[in-house]
Design an enzyme around this catalytic site. Structure first.
Site, mmCIF file in Angstrom:
data_model
loop_
_atom_site.group_PDB
_atom_site.id
_atom_site.type_symbol
_atom_site.label_atom_id
_atom_site.label_comp_id
_atom_site.label_asym_id
_atom_site.label_seq_id
_atom_site.Cartn_x
_atom_site.Cartn_y
_atom_site.Cartn_z
ATOM 1 N N THR A 151 12.462 -20.443 33.600
ATOM 2 C CA THR A 151 12.933 -21.256 35.422
ATOM 3 C C THR A 151 12.873 -22.690 35.083
ATOM 4 O OG1 THR A 151 10.274 -21.504 35.839
ATOM 5 C CG2 THR A 151 11.027 -19.721 36.213
ATOM 6 N N TYR A 178 1.800 -33.658 43.130
ATOM 7 C CA TYR A 178 1.947 -32.958 42.281
ATOM 8 C C TYR A 178 0.935 -32.237 41.061
ATOM 9 C CZ TYR A 178 4.422 -32.203 37.061
ATOM 10 O OH TYR A 178 5.173 -31.863 35.531
#
Length: 259
Positions: A19, A171
């Site tokens: 991905t 994040y």
């Protein structure tokens, strides 16, 4: 979701799903190319709207260029456009990838990464980071486990993580959750003979670093250079190989000694 035309070759190669392969200079592209050179077929995802809203911008023609590079290594390929913030996307990604055959290795290298801290992170940004970095990782691993049919001991999961915290709250927090999900797979998918590891590649400049950040990272790395996508790709390639089978359930630092 759309898929580019597939390059089809002999089905003697195992299939890796990677991905986050949106740009030719990215870590995901480096991993995909290294795995292709090592004998894997490659299905990969990309999501250009993410790059378009970041400072580096979208890279026109990147998907086609990456596809050609992988095909040149003898790999059958499938490029899959995928918004991984959508919880329905991981299952559809596997549906697209499995046109090439069963997935033997899952490499999670996509991310949402927008700088913000404790006081200025919005709820929307926080939720999107967790949707893309944490929830999508869980759903991808869940699909992998449900569909895995390769030989016992050959399955591999590798997730790319980070230890960012200050000024990068959503994040770093979502990557921390991703670590736990990945490492759980080492135990919960053990009956399938699947290994699962998280890799922290340290600072790799793929176009996001300012000169100030670059100087700081160089000064904090004993080897006096930044990491490259190839550095990360070599480790992922090893973990996905038969020789890497005994490394399992680990959070690996591959950062040149970055402090």
């Amino acid at each position: 979701m759309t898929s580019s035309p597939e390059h089809s070759f002999s089905r003697t190669r195992p299939l890796a799903l990677v991905t986050g392969v949106g740009r030719t200079v990215g870590i995901g592209a480096g991993i995909a190319r290294r795995l292709a050179a090592s004998g894997w077929d490659i299905a990969f995802t990309y999501w250009n709207p993410y790059d378009a809203r970041m400072t580096w911008g979208a890279e026109p023609g990147a998907t086609e260029a990456i596809d050609r590079l992988l095909a040149a290594e003898g790999a059958a390929t499938a490029a899959i456009e995928a918004d991984l913030a959508d919880p329905a996307t991981p299952a559809r990604v596997f549906d697209e990838a499995e046109r090439l055959g069963p997935v033997t290795a899952l490499v999670v290298s996509h991310c949402e990464s927008v700088d913000s801290g404790l006081l200025d992170t919005t709820v929307e940004s926080f939720d999107r980071h967790f949707a893309v970095n944490s929830r999508a990782t869980w759903l991808l691993i869940r699909e992998f486990g449900r569909r895995f049919t390769a030989a016992h001991g050959t399955g591999r999961i590798v997730s790319l993580t980070s230890d960012h915290t200050v000024g990068n709250l959503p994040y770093g927090a979502s990557k921390g959750a991703m670590d736990r999900i990945t490492l759980a797979a080492a135990h919960e998918l053990a009956h399938l003979g699947v290994t699962a590891n998280a890799v922290n590649p340290g600072p790799v400049d793929t176009g996001w670093m300012s000169e100030e950040i670059r100087a700081h990272c160089l000064g904090a790395t004993p080897l006096g250079r930044l990491g490259t996508p190839r550095d990360t790709a070599h480790l992922v390639d090893f973990l996905c190989s038969p020789q890497g089978q005994w490394v399992n359930g680990q959070l690996l630092m591959s950062n040149g000694g970055f402090a």
